[in-house]
Scaffold this active site. Structure first.
Site, PDB file in Angstrom:
ATOM      1  N   GLU A 424       0.717  -1.197   0.028  1.00  0.00           N
ATOM      2  CA  GLU A 424       0.058   0.062   0.034  1.00  0.00           C
ATOM      3  C   GLU A 424       0.880   1.300  -0.122  1.00  0.00           C
ATOM      4  OE1 GLU A 424      -2.984  -1.053  -0.865  1.00  0.00           O
ATOM      5  OE2 GLU A 424      -2.876   1.207  -1.120  1.00  0.00           O
TER       6      GLU A 424
HETATM    7  C1  LIG Z   1       2.141  -9.650   0.774  1.00  0.00           C
HETATM    8  C2  LIG Z   1       1.960  -8.547  -0.421  1.00  0.00           C
HETATM    9  C3  LIG Z   1       0.743  -8.443  -0.951  1.00  0.00           C
HETATM   10  C4  LIG Z   1       0.718  -7.281  -1.696  1.00  0.00           C
HETATM   11  N1  LIG Z   1      -0.559  -6.818  -2.150  1.00  0.00           N
HETATM   12  C5  LIG Z   1      -0.640  -6.180  -3.299  1.00  0.00           C
HETATM   13  C6  LIG Z   1      -1.828  -6.187  -4.078  1.00  0.00           C
HETATM   14  O1  LIG Z   1      -2.902  -6.608  -3.598  1.00  0.00           O
HETATM   15  N2  LIG Z   1      -2.121  -5.177  -4.935  1.00  0.00           N
HETATM   16  C7  LIG Z   1      -1.048  -4.634  -5.746  1.00  0.00           C
HETATM   17  O2  LIG Z   1      -0.985  -3.936  -6.826  1.00  0.00           O
HETATM   18  N3  LIG Z   1       0.201  -4.848  -5.203  1.00  0.00           N
HETATM   19  C8  LIG Z   1       0.478  -5.815  -3.937  1.00  0.00           C
HETATM   20  N4  LIG Z   1       1.720  -5.963  -3.171  1.00  0.00           N
HETATM   21  C9  LIG Z   1       2.967  -5.171  -3.879  1.00  0.00           C
HETATM   22  C10 LIG Z   1       3.361  -3.907  -2.995  1.00  0.00           C
HETATM   23  O3  LIG Z   1       2.403  -2.837  -2.990  1.00  0.00           O
HETATM   24  C11 LIG Z   1       4.727  -3.704  -3.409  1.00  0.00           C
HETATM   25  O4  LIG Z   1       5.628  -4.563  -2.931  1.00  0.00           O
HETATM   26  C12 LIG Z   1       5.106  -2.335  -2.723  1.00  0.00           C
HETATM   27  O5  LIG Z   1       4.385  -1.254  -3.552  1.00  0.00           O
HETATM   28  C13 LIG Z   1       6.593  -1.914  -3.102  1.00  0.00           C
HETATM   29  O6  LIG Z   1       6.980  -2.232  -4.432  1.00  0.00           O
HETATM   30  P1  LIG Z   1       8.510  -3.301  -4.803  1.00  0.00           P
HETATM   31  O7  LIG Z   1       8.147  -4.435  -4.168  1.00  0.00           O
HETATM   32  O8  LIG Z   1       8.453  -3.337  -6.090  1.00  0.00           O
HETATM   33  O9  LIG Z   1       9.477  -2.582  -3.974  1.00  0.00           O
HETATM   34  P2  LIG Z   1      10.606  -1.260  -4.737  1.00  0.00           P
HETATM   35  O10 LIG Z   1       9.320  -0.510  -5.284  1.00  0.00           O
HETATM   36  O11 LIG Z   1      11.474  -1.944  -5.578  1.00  0.00           O
HETATM   37  O12 LIG Z   1      10.872  -0.827  -3.545  1.00  0.00           O
HETATM   38  C14 LIG Z   1      12.217  -1.182  -3.020  1.00  0.00           C
HETATM   39  C15 LIG Z   1      12.758  -0.223  -1.717  1.00  0.00           C
HETATM   40  O13 LIG Z   1      13.100   1.060  -2.466  1.00  0.00           O
HETATM   41  C16 LIG Z   1      12.294   2.000  -1.919  1.00  0.00           C
HETATM   42  N5  LIG Z   1      11.989   2.822  -2.993  1.00  0.00           N
HETATM   43  C17 LIG Z   1      11.534   2.746  -4.126  1.00  0.00           C
HETATM   44  N6  LIG Z   1      11.456   3.969  -5.043  1.00  0.00           N
HETATM   45  C18 LIG Z   1      11.501   4.886  -4.272  1.00  0.00           C
HETATM   46  C19 LIG Z   1      11.571   6.203  -4.465  1.00  0.00           C
HETATM   47  N7  LIG Z   1      11.017   6.978  -5.627  1.00  0.00           N
HETATM   48  N8  LIG Z   1      12.128   6.987  -3.577  1.00  0.00           N
HETATM   49  C20 LIG Z   1      12.813   6.486  -2.190  1.00  0.00           C
HETATM   50  N9  LIG Z   1      12.574   5.249  -2.160  1.00  0.00           N
HETATM   51  C21 LIG Z   1      12.130   4.639  -2.965  1.00  0.00           C
HETATM   52  C22 LIG Z   1      11.042   1.515  -1.265  1.00  0.00           C
HETATM   53  O14 LIG Z   1      10.531   2.382  -0.192  1.00  0.00           O
HETATM   54  C23 LIG Z   1      11.712   0.149  -0.891  1.00  0.00           C
HETATM   55  O15 LIG Z   1      12.355   0.426   0.414  1.00  0.00           O
HETATM   56  C24 LIG Z   1       1.741  -6.582  -2.283  1.00  0.00           C
HETATM   57  C25 LIG Z   1       3.024  -6.947  -1.712  1.00  0.00           C
HETATM   58  C26 LIG Z   1       3.377  -7.980  -0.799  1.00  0.00           C
HETATM   59  C27 LIG Z   1       4.624  -8.320  -0.420  1.00  0.00           C
END
Ligand SMILES: Cc1cc2nc3c(=O)[nH]c(=O)nc-3n(C[C@H](O)[C@H](O)[C@H](O)COP(=O)(O)OP(=O)(O)OC[C@H]3O[C@@H](n4cnc5c(N)ncnc54)[C@H](O)[C@@H]3O)c2cc1C
Length: 562
Positions: A424
């Site tokens: 989220e």
């Molecule tokens: C159990 C689970 C349930 C989920 N449910 C859903 C769902 O129902 N629907 C859905 O669409 N998604 C869902 N997600 C996905 C979730 O919303 C994403 O994992 C989350 O948005 C982070 O994206 P990412 O995993 O690609 O991490 P990344 O975006 O790669 O982030 C990695 C790190 O980098 C940081 N970061 C990234 N970009 C920036 C920036 N611009 N500035 C500063 N820091 C940054 C982040 O804060 C984090 O610490 C779920 C994930 C999990 C694990």
């Protein structure tokens, strides 16, 4: 240790701290009288204690699994879900015109918190459906509303949100899923989504996916994203689920926690989808769902913090070790439990205050309330979930070695709640939202809130001078830091965003504790913990805000790798 719904805390917070009376004084929420709210929370509390809490461990031990393309949920989940749906809890905040209860977010937030405390994995299903209902209420055509809302609100069908793709996590603008217009006005959706919570179930008659995708003429980035409603089964005009749509679950993730909740990789192969809102305006529509879900996820953190605290206190009152009595007699254990209680209260108050601001914004249409809600949402999400994680971790510590052993359930709280700081919008992204978008007004909404807190502290000086002075001084320090922050370059703001959000939450939490102590002297000892022990942290946090980004970038990636 059985879960007990914290009804007395809700009664007190809603009645004396966050001002539900203002909400009940509006025409829109006139039915939310103290008696009605009490009856609703009591009923929800009973469901959580008796039906949902017993599903917590089975869900962990018997994870959701995929069998021949069909999701199988843990034992008891179908019955637990049916009890949620039959109680009307899915549509608690939804428009009565489509069968909802139309209750304020303040009440919804308390109910969602209790359900999260009882069984987080299962609660995610109705939480996402609630968000989808709100997005459709605001952005869908009348035909889609008439067909989908009654089924979603009754809980017969469930809703998901599909943003994430392998290359598009925090950077939603990188979404590649395509939407091709079809001659009948619908769209063919093609692409892969990952991490989709409750991407399928074996107890909902239909699963409705809200999917972000790109039309052929879309601009790159977030301005080229549209939103589509893609049901698992294509309904006929009367809402009977018909043929299977071309959407399927490819696999389920193995996770640290939340084992009962299926987290799916979804494949869309020219699946039929209906546009929700205007073309290319999908992010605005999805934000309705995300804002709803952000407060809901903050409340998940509070719920787990409450459940973990209850379990830890019960254990500490039984475990004998060192000295004559039980471990609750030891100063360090007493410290941990007091901090857990104080933090849970602060996070709960912030979530409920955010919900009250949302309700007031909706009921009055006043821009000031809407700005207050927008300001508090990232704080409620990030602080609520940080508190959930920290309190659950302290809960493990209070249990000693048994906390690390699965049987007590202390470890499950920590494993389950850990992801709430990630999904989220990660908590880092929430903090950037606070210091970026939410300060586009030059800090006006923040300054208005800080002024109210200082005024309240001035008044409290008459009865609680020592505590009130501390709250006033910390608020003043936060005001000065906010003045500095709104003049900073964005990169400097971002470097201090997480400490700034935490400092803001410290001040808010102290303010609500002080308000509580003024209203009820029995609440003063806990307020003293929050104000004398936890609030001083604000100074160290604000020092980081003043540091800006240069010092962080003075360390190269190679330095960090070394
Ligand atoms: C159990 C689970 C349930 C989920 N449910 C859903 C769902 O129902 N629907 C859905 O669409 N998604 C869902 N997600 C996905 C979730 O919303 C994403 O994992 C989350 O948005 C982070 O994206 P990412 O995993 O690609 O991490 P990344 O975006 O790669 O982030 C990695 C790190 O980098 C940081 N970061 C990234 N970009 C920036 C920036 N611009 N500035 C500063 N820091 C940054 C982040 O804060 C984090 O610490 C779920 C994930 C999990 C694990």
């Amino acid at each position: 240790m059985p879960y007990r719904a914290p009804l007395a805390d809700y009664r007190f917070l809603l009645g004396h701290v966050v001002g539900l009376d203002q909400v009940a004084a509006t025409d829109r929420f006139a039915e939310a009288t103290p008696e009605t709210v009490e009856a609703i929370l009591t009923e929800a509390g009973k469901l959580c204690e008796e039906v949902l809490a017993p599903l917590q461990r089975p869900g962990d031990m018997h994870p959701a699994r995929l069998e021949n393309g069909v999701v199988r949920t843990p034992p008891g989940y179908a019955e637990g879900y049916r009890a949620i749906a039959e109680g009307g809890w899915v549509g608690i905040a939804a428009d009565p015109a489509h069968g909802g209860m139309g209750l304020p977010m303040a009440v919804t937030t308390a109910v969602n918190e209790m359900m999260s405390a009882a069984c987080l994995s299962l609660q995610l299903n109705p939480l996402l459906t609630q968000g989808q209902i709100e997005a459709l209420e605001h952005h869908a055509s009348d035909e889609l509303k008439a067909l989908y809302l009654p089924k979603l609100i009754s809980g017969e069908w469930s809703g998901t949100m599909n943003l994430t793709e392998p290359q598009a996590g925090s950077d939603v603008g990188a979404v590649r899923t395509r939407a091709e217009p079809l001659p009948d006005g619908t769209h063919a959706i093609t692409g892969q989504k990952i991490y989709i919570t409750w991407g399928d179930t074996d107890f909902n008659a239909n699963v409705c996916h809200l999917v972000l995708a790109r039309l052929p003429d879309a601009e790159p980035g977030t301005r080229g994203i549209s939103l589509f409603l893609v049901p698992k089964f294509l309904p006929d005009a009367d809402g009977n689920p018909g043929p299977r749509n071309a959407v399927s679950v490819v696999s389920l993730e193995e996770k640290l926690g939340l084992h009962g909740s299926p987290t799916a990789v979804m494949d869309y192969a020219e699946a039929k989808g209906w546009l929700v809102g205007a073309p290319h305006k999908g992010m605005a529509a999805m934000f309705t769902m995300m804002n709803n879900a952000r407060l809901g996820v903050g409340a998940q953190g509070v719920g787990v913090a409450e459940a973990a605290t209850q379990a830890a206190v019960a254990y500490a009152m039984e475990r004998r070790q060192g000295g004559q009595g039980t471990i609750i007699g030891h100063a360090d254990v007493r410290r941990m439990l007091a901090v857990m209680r104080a933090e849970t209260f602060s996070a709960r108050a912030i979530a409920l205050a955010c919900a009250v601001a949302i309700d007031m914004g909706r009921a009055t249409g006043q821009a000031e309330w809407q700005a207050r809600a927008a300001l508090l949402t990232p704080i409620a999400k990030a602080y609520g979930t940080d508190v959930g994680i920290e309190v659950a971790s302290m809960g493990v510590q209070v249990h000693g070695g048994t906390g690390f052993i699965e049987g007590t359930g202390a470890a499950q709280f920590l494993r389950d709640v850990r992801v709430t700081a990630i999904y989220e919008g990660t908590n880092g992204i929430q903090a950037m939202d606070l210091v970026g978008r939410k300060m586009m007004d030059g800090g006006e909404a923040a300054f208005r809130l800080l002024q109210e807190i200082e005024d309240a502290a001035e008044t409290a000086r008459h009865t609680r001078p020592e505590l009130a002075n501390d709250v006033w001084a910390a608020t003043e320090a936060l005001r000065e830091a906010t003045e500095l922050l709104v003049g900073q370059e964005m990169q400097d703001r971002f470097a201090g965003a997480v400490p700034y959000l935490r400092a803001f939450a410290r001040v808010l939490g102290a303010h609500y504790h002080l308000t509580a102590a003024v209203a009820d002297p029995a609440r003063e000892p806990l307020a003293r913990v929050a104000i004398r022990r936890l609030l001083p942290e604000h100074a160290a946090l604000l020092a980081q805000v003043r540091e800006g980004a240069a010092g962080l970038y003075a360390l190269s990636p190679e330095d960090l790798a070394a």
